[in-house]
Motif scaffolding. Structure first.
Motif, PDB file in Angstrom:
ATOM      1  N   TRP A 116       7.805   2.518  -8.099  1.00  0.00           N
ATOM      2  CA  TRP A 116       6.372   2.805  -8.101  1.00  0.00           C
ATOM      3  C   TRP A 116       6.115   4.303  -8.273  1.00  0.00           C
ATOM      4  O   TRP A 116       5.222   4.699  -9.032  1.00  0.00           O
ATOM      5  CB  TRP A 116       5.734   2.306  -6.804  1.00  0.00           C
ATOM      6  CG  TRP A 116       5.458   0.832  -6.798  1.00  0.00           C
ATOM      7  CD1 TRP A 116       6.374  -0.167  -6.612  1.00  0.00           C
ATOM      8  CD2 TRP A 116       4.197   0.189  -6.978  1.00  0.00           C
ATOM      9  NE1 TRP A 116       5.756  -1.390  -6.672  1.00  0.00           N
ATOM     10  CE2 TRP A 116       4.422  -1.215  -6.883  1.00  0.00           C
ATOM     11  CE3 TRP A 116       2.898   0.643  -7.192  1.00  0.00           C
ATOM     12  CZ2 TRP A 116       3.388  -2.135  -7.012  1.00  0.00           C
ATOM     13  CZ3 TRP A 116       1.869  -0.290  -7.312  1.00  0.00           C
ATOM     14  CH2 TRP A 116       2.122  -1.648  -7.230  1.00  0.00           C
TER      15      TRP A 116
ATOM     16  N   ALA B  10      -8.717   3.133  -3.315  1.00  0.00           N
ATOM     17  CA  ALA B  10      -7.512   2.571  -2.696  1.00  0.00           C
ATOM     18  C   ALA B  10      -7.498   2.861  -1.200  1.00  0.00           C
ATOM     19  O   ALA B  10      -7.087   2.010  -0.396  1.00  0.00           O
ATOM     20  CB  ALA B  10      -6.258   3.154  -3.356  1.00  0.00           C
TER      21      ALA B  10
ATOM     22  N   PHE C 220       2.885   5.765  -5.943  1.00  0.00           N
ATOM     23  CA  PHE C 220       2.415   5.882  -7.323  1.00  0.00           C
ATOM     24  C   PHE C 220       1.376   6.996  -7.439  1.00  0.00           C
ATOM     25  O   PHE C 220       1.482   7.889  -8.289  1.00  0.00           O
ATOM     26  CB  PHE C 220       1.821   4.548  -7.773  1.00  0.00           C
ATOM     27  CG  PHE C 220       1.202   4.565  -9.140  1.00  0.00           C
ATOM     28  CD1 PHE C 220       1.937   4.186 -10.251  1.00  0.00           C
ATOM     29  CD2 PHE C 220      -0.120   4.965  -9.329  1.00  0.00           C
ATOM     30  CE1 PHE C 220       1.375   4.218 -11.530  1.00  0.00           C
ATOM     31  CE2 PHE C 220      -0.692   4.990 -10.593  1.00  0.00           C
ATOM     32  CZ  PHE C 220       0.064   4.619 -11.693  1.00  0.00           C
TER      33      PHE C 220
ATOM     34  N   TYR D 299       0.815  -1.213   0.000  1.00  0.00           N
ATOM     35  CA  TYR D 299       0.000   0.000   0.000  1.00  0.00           C
ATOM     36  C   TYR D 299       0.854   1.269   0.000  1.00  0.00           C
ATOM     37  O   TYR D 299       0.446   2.290  -0.564  1.00  0.00           O
ATOM     38  CB  TYR D 299      -0.968  -0.014   1.191  1.00  0.00           C
ATOM     39  CG  TYR D 299      -2.230  -0.789   0.898  1.00  0.00           C
ATOM     40  CD1 TYR D 299      -3.231  -0.252   0.090  1.00  0.00           C
ATOM     41  CD2 TYR D 299      -2.412  -2.074   1.402  1.00  0.00           C
ATOM     42  CE1 TYR D 299      -4.385  -0.974  -0.198  1.00  0.00           C
ATOM     43  CE2 TYR D 299      -3.564  -2.803   1.111  1.00  0.00           C
ATOM     44  CZ  TYR D 299      -4.545  -2.245   0.312  1.00  0.00           C
ATOM     45  OH  TYR D 299      -5.683  -2.954   0.019  1.00  0.00           O
TER      46      TYR D 299
ATOM     47  N   ASN E 100       3.676   1.484  -1.577  1.00  0.00           N
ATOM     48  CA  ASN E 100       4.088   1.593  -2.979  1.00  0.00           C
ATOM     49  C   ASN E 100       2.960   2.170  -3.841  1.00  0.00           C
ATOM     50  O   ASN E 100       3.189   3.030  -4.689  1.00  0.00           O
ATOM     51  CB  ASN E 100       4.499   0.216  -3.503  1.00  0.00           C
ATOM     52  CG  ASN E 100       5.813  -0.268  -2.922  1.00  0.00           C
ATOM     53  OD1 ASN E 100       6.615   0.529  -2.441  1.00  0.00           O
ATOM     54  ND2 ASN E 100       6.044  -1.570  -2.947  1.00  0.00           N
ATOM     55  N   ILE E 101       1.731   1.703  -3.604  1.00  0.00           N
ATOM     56  CA  ILE E 101       0.576   2.240  -4.328  1.00  0.00           C
ATOM     57  C   ILE E 101       0.408   3.727  -4.028  1.00  0.00           C
ATOM     58  O   ILE E 101       0.141   4.535  -4.925  1.00  0.00           O
ATOM     59  CB  ILE E 101      -0.705   1.464  -3.960  1.00  0.00           C
ATOM     60  CG1 ILE E 101      -0.629   0.022  -4.481  1.00  0.00           C
ATOM     61  CG2 ILE E 101      -1.949   2.162  -4.511  1.00  0.00           C
ATOM     62  CD1 ILE E 101      -1.744  -0.881  -3.973  1.00  0.00           C
TER      63      ILE E 101
END
Length: 389
Positions: free
Chosen positions: A136, A171, A16, A10, A12-13
């Motif tokens: 990411w 997310a 991004f 999460y 890393n997300i």
């Protein structure tokens, strides 16, 4: 206790989303300017408050992450940045646009001091995880230019903000359900080696880091903001299609992702200075060279610049992770990103001013002169004393 791999995924997300959100406007402004009856140079500075908030806000968010809850701050990040992006897509005037972009910057300020510290606290191998996390973020930069170009070309610029805003909110909802609040100190970063410098040399680490952060962050932000417009002007003989320009820009950024992945792995095996110096040396010459190029040669030089600048960012983040304890790490990262993103925020106005006065030739030459300071900082950086943990 949370699963470390879930937390890292999460983070890393979030990295991004953070970079994606901050650069949608840089790609969309080319299409948006005529809609608002303004030129590129006139509309671009409306993003300046958001970029300054991106840096300045990190001081408060880093403090809250350490003193309150990193998990709760990241929930606010996901939901807040999603709603702010959707607000940008609904704006009707330049003034509304500036306020909405300011909100994006404020929520985006949460990730780097809080999310990076959260990732480092759950990392098994510091260099590897920082490098992958950088990939990411880099992919967020790359796909922002690509997807925004495609959406602006075929659907409309408003959807370029609304759709990723919805994705960020979703997310955040998943993050809330999967990651719970942890008491500080329940985990700490592990590493196969420790790296230290003598106390007498720590001032050289601090000075080198400050110089590098300011110079590399200014160059990074100026280049990522300007790249779509730079390619639009100097690749005119190849294409004038907005979507294809976005694809070329995205392809350029992908090389930066490879660099961050490689540098991250190397950081677990080699000293910081071993990687710091070569990355520093390549930037200034390539920027000066790129100032006079166009077409395919310019794209190749930009790839080299992106590799150098993104690799340098990975080294900077690892430096903080190695030299600070977990209880202070969010605040240490907050100072790092306050310096970096505040300088980066000023670069938006710098791009507009230099472009108006001397085009991208003057802008790239100015960035090249700035990056000479990184070479000086890398030379001054002390050698590490490494030992088995």
């Amino acid at each position: 206790m949370n699963n470390p791999r879930t937390v890292i995924l999460y983070m890393n997300i979030a990295h991004f989303i953070d970079h994606y959100a901050m650069l949608v406007f840089a790609a969309a402004v080319i299409v948006m300017a005529p809609v608002f009856g303004m030129s590129y140079a006139d509309l671009l500075p409306y993003a300046t408050p958001g970029f300054i908030a991106f840096g300045a806000g990190s001081l408060l968010t880093g403090w809250l992450g350490d003193r309150w809850s990193r998990r709760h701050m990241m929930v606010i990040f996901f939901i807040g940045i999603g709603l702010a992006m959707m607000a940008v897509g609904l704006t009707q005037s330049p003034q509304q646009l500036s306020i909405a972009l300011l909100a994006v910057g404020l929520f985006a300020a949460i990730y780097h001091p809080v999310g990076t510290a959260m990732l480092v606290a759950h990392a098994d191998k510091l260099g590897r995880e920082v490098g992958i996390n950088g990939v990411w973020g880099n992919l967020g930069v790359a796909t922002s230019a690509l997807i925004t170009g495609v959406v602006c070309q075929y659907i409309g610029w408003r959807w370029a903000f609304v759709l990723p805003g919805l994705a960020a909110v979703m997310a955040g909802i998943f993050f809330m359900s999967k990651v719970k609040h942890e008491a500080r100190g329940s985990r700490k970063a592990a590493s196969t080696t420790t790296a230290r410098v003598s106390k007498d040399a720590m001032w050289r680490v601090i000075v080198a880091l400050i110089i590098t952060i300011i110079a590399s962050s200014t160059t990074f932000n100026a280049l990522t903001v300007a790249l779509p417009k730079l390619f639009t002007e100097r690749l005119a003989d190849l294409t004038s299609n907005t979507a294809l320009i976005g694809l070329i820009a995205a392809g350029t950024y992908v090389f930066g992702a490879f660099a961050q992945y490689a540098i991250g792995h190397l950081l677990d095996k080699h000293s910081l200075k071993t990687l710091f110096l070569p990355l520093a040396v390549v930037l200034a010459p390539l920027l000066f060279l790129g100032a006079s190029l166009s077409g395919i040669p310019l794209v190749l030089v930009c790839i080299g610049i992106i590799i150098g600048i993104f690799g340098q960012i990975t080294v900077n983040d690892a430096m903080i992770g190695k030299y600070t304890s977990d209880e202070w790490r969010s605040r240490a990262y907050s100072v790092r990103y306050f310096l970096g993103f505040t300088a980066a925020g000023a670069s938006v106005g710098l791009v507009a001013m230099l472009h108006e006065r001397g085009g991208f030739t003057l802008m790239l030459q100015a960035l090249g002169a700035l990056c000479v300071l990184i070479i000086v900082a890398a030379i001054a950086f002390p050698n590490e004393e490494r030992s088995n943990a």
